[in-house]
Enzyme design. Structure first.
Site, PDB file in Angstrom:
ATOM      1  N   MET A  99     -16.283 -46.360 -39.317  1.00 44.84           N
ATOM      2  CA  MET A  99     -16.621 -47.412 -40.502  1.00 44.84           C
ATOM      3  C   MET A  99     -16.248 -48.765 -40.097  1.00 44.84           C
ATOM      4  O   MET A  99     -16.247 -49.755 -40.754  1.00 44.84           O
ATOM      5  CB  MET A  99     -16.028 -47.223 -41.732  1.00 44.84           C
ATOM      6  CG  MET A  99     -16.623 -45.649 -42.245  1.00 44.84           C
ATOM      7  SD  MET A  99     -16.689 -45.391 -43.931  1.00 44.84           S
ATOM      8  CE  MET A  99     -15.092 -45.594 -44.374  1.00 44.84           C
ATOM      9  N   GLY A 100     -15.893 -48.925 -38.497  1.00 43.29           N
ATOM     10  CA  GLY A 100     -15.282 -50.276 -38.134  1.00 43.29           C
ATOM     11  C   GLY A 100     -14.065 -50.438 -38.765  1.00 43.29           C
ATOM     12  O   GLY A 100     -13.076 -49.468 -38.871  1.00 43.29           O
ATOM     13  N   HIS A 105      -8.740 -49.945 -35.001  1.00 44.40           N
ATOM     14  CA  HIS A 105      -7.512 -50.181 -34.563  1.00 44.40           C
ATOM     15  C   HIS A 105      -7.324 -49.046 -33.300  1.00 44.40           C
ATOM     16  O   HIS A 105      -8.182 -48.518 -32.997  1.00 44.40           O
ATOM     17  CB  HIS A 105      -6.474 -49.788 -35.745  1.00 44.40           C
ATOM     18  CG  HIS A 105      -6.743 -48.405 -36.521  1.00 44.40           C
ATOM     19  ND1 HIS A 105      -6.409 -47.286 -35.872  1.00 44.40           N
ATOM     20  CD2 HIS A 105      -7.110 -48.383 -37.743  1.00 44.40           C
ATOM     21  CE1 HIS A 105      -6.953 -46.240 -36.647  1.00 44.40           C
ATOM     22  NE2 HIS A 105      -7.308 -46.957 -37.565  1.00 44.40           N
ATOM     23  N   HIS A 137      -8.784 -45.604 -33.445  1.00 43.34           N
ATOM     24  CA  HIS A 137     -10.029 -45.445 -33.276  1.00 43.34           C
ATOM     25  C   HIS A 137     -10.283 -45.550 -31.616  1.00 43.34           C
ATOM     26  O   HIS A 137     -11.186 -44.635 -31.074  1.00 43.34           O
ATOM     27  CB  HIS A 137     -10.878 -46.506 -33.724  1.00 43.34           C
ATOM     28  CG  HIS A 137     -10.979 -46.487 -35.208  1.00 43.34           C
ATOM     29  ND1 HIS A 137     -10.171 -47.413 -36.101  1.00 43.34           N
ATOM     30  CD2 HIS A 137     -11.499 -45.706 -35.977  1.00 43.34           C
ATOM     31  CE1 HIS A 137     -10.616 -47.217 -37.207  1.00 43.34           C
ATOM     32  NE2 HIS A 137     -11.169 -46.058 -37.279  1.00 43.34           N
ATOM     33  N   GLY A 145     -10.632 -38.114 -35.586  1.00 40.96           N
ATOM     34  CA  GLY A 145      -9.166 -38.102 -35.452  1.00 40.96           C
ATOM     35  C   GLY A 145      -8.440 -37.194 -36.308  1.00 40.96           C
ATOM     36  O   GLY A 145      -8.876 -36.887 -37.308  1.00 40.96           O
ATOM     37  N   ASP A 175      -7.201 -37.352 -40.264  1.00 37.01           N
ATOM     38  CA  ASP A 175      -8.012 -36.997 -41.503  1.00 37.01           C
ATOM     39  C   ASP A 175      -8.546 -35.615 -41.257  1.00 37.01           C
ATOM     40  O   ASP A 175      -9.414 -35.372 -40.897  1.00 37.01           O
ATOM     41  CB  ASP A 175      -9.479 -38.139 -41.734  1.00 37.01           C
ATOM     42  CG  ASP A 175      -9.181 -39.317 -41.942  1.00 37.01           C
ATOM     43  OD1 ASP A 175      -8.419 -39.489 -43.062  1.00 37.01           O
ATOM     44  OD2 ASP A 175      -9.382 -40.073 -41.224  1.00 37.01           O
ATOM     45  N   SER A 229      -3.987 -46.416 -39.866  1.00 32.68           N
ATOM     46  CA  SER A 229      -4.967 -46.281 -40.633  1.00 32.68           C
ATOM     47  C   SER A 229      -5.648 -47.691 -40.823  1.00 32.68           C
ATOM     48  O   SER A 229      -4.735 -48.544 -41.067  1.00 32.68           O
ATOM     49  CB  SER A 229      -4.879 -45.583 -41.829  1.00 32.68           C
ATOM     50  OG  SER A 229      -5.546 -45.882 -42.956  1.00 32.68           O
ATOM     51  N   SER A 230      -6.951 -47.971 -41.256  1.00 30.01           N
ATOM     52  CA  SER A 230      -7.552 -49.233 -41.578  1.00 30.01           C
ATOM     53  C   SER A 230      -6.829 -49.563 -43.113  1.00 30.01           C
ATOM     54  O   SER A 230      -6.704 -50.996 -43.290  1.00 30.01           O
ATOM     55  CB  SER A 230      -8.823 -49.240 -41.959  1.00 30.01           C
ATOM     56  OG  SER A 230      -9.597 -48.876 -40.620  1.00 30.01           O
TER      57      SER A 230
END
Ligand code: PAF
Length: 287
Positions: A30-31, A34, A37, A148, A151, A186-187
């Protein structure tokens, strides 16, 4: 790196690669990318000829509208990072192309796995995840797809969906990437204040302490879960769930089970943090 937003153009490019005999990996995101990703993208590059990263903030998986609105849009930064990681194609479809009727009329539901733990706390979340991942799989038609392990429930759910629907895609989970103090990347860590960020590593430390106790022979999972939830609550977190489950089917673990996963979700200020540890009861090393 090619940038495509249009679904028909994406299909054309994929068809061309397939005709050339190239294998394709998809990294759905979802963009707000970091290192976690980027590690998935690099892992994809090691396993396939061409890597497609999708960036799509999926409205269907947000149970609260304000979370959707607050989600960071960082496309130009994300593209730079993907280019440096040798991603071949970034796919950024629009919401109106993905959901032309305003919402998905057909949804993919994964029973049991979709409605426990994270799915119980965030009603409709996993239905949104399985629906969008299914749609992305149908568009990109990858040979493999990388997720990842942070999750972990999401990874299990996607693997279940692919098996149940006979999709010819290998779904691979790669290990969680952590900050030097153990906090899972994490974002959502971006929502933490400086003070919250300084206590955040306690979450993983407490999960580690449960695993250590179990590996030392303590089989009272419930008492361990409750005591860690209390410690976290006393330290400023709000524990949602801390649970030991069986890896094979995600059911509540019994004292006979060997391959386990400890899953946790806590609130710290505005951030909902997730973490997990996959382990077995007899070995001191985590898997
Ligand atoms: O993990 C995420 O970022 C999302 O849930 C995913 C898999 C990209 C689906 O929107």
């Amino acid at each position: 790196m090619i940038h495509i937003s249009d679904i028909a153009l994406l299909r054309k490019q994929i068809k061309q690669w397939k005709l050339q005999g190239k294998t394709i990996a998809l990294v759905p995101t979802m963009g707000n990318l970091h290192l976690g990703h980027i590690t998935l993208v690099k892992g994809a590059k090691e396993r396939a000829d061409k890597v497609v990263t999708s960036i799509f903030i999926n409205p269907l998986q947000f149970d609260k509208k304000k979370d959707l609105l607050a989600y960071p849009h960082t496309l130009s930064d994300d593209k730079k990072k993907l280019g440096l990681a040798s991603c071949d194609l970034v796919f950024t479809p629009s919401v109106s192309d993905i959901y032309p009727d305003g919402e998905a009329t057909t949804r993919v539901e994964v029973p049991v796995l979709g409605v426990i733990l994270e799915g119980k706390s965030r009603i409709g979340h996993f239905s949104g995840v399985s629906t969008i991942v299914n749609k992305l799989f149908n568009m990109v038609m990858p040979d493999i797809s990388i997720f990842g392990q942070k999750d972990f429930q999401q990874l299990m759910l996607v693997q279940r969906m692919v098996a149940d629907l006979n999709m010819p895609i290998e779904v691979i989970g790669l290990p969680t990437i952590r900050e030097s103090d153990g906090l899972a990347m994490s974002s959502r860590n971006g929502y933490l204040t400086e003070e919250e960020r300084s206590i955040a590593p306690l979450f993983n430390q407490q999960l580690q302490s449960i695993v250590a106790s179990i590996q030392n022979g303590n089989k009272n999972f419930k008492a361990l879960q409750l005591s860690v939830a209390k410690k976290l609550n006393d330290s400023g977190f709000k524990a949602d769930y801390i649970e030991v489950r069986r890896v094979k089917d995600f059911q509540t673990a019994s004292t006979e089970d060997i391959n386990l996963v400890l899953l946790g979700s806590v609130w710290l200020g505005k951030a909902r943090l997730l973490d997990n540890i996959v382990f077995n009861t007899f070995s001191k090393s985590k898997i």
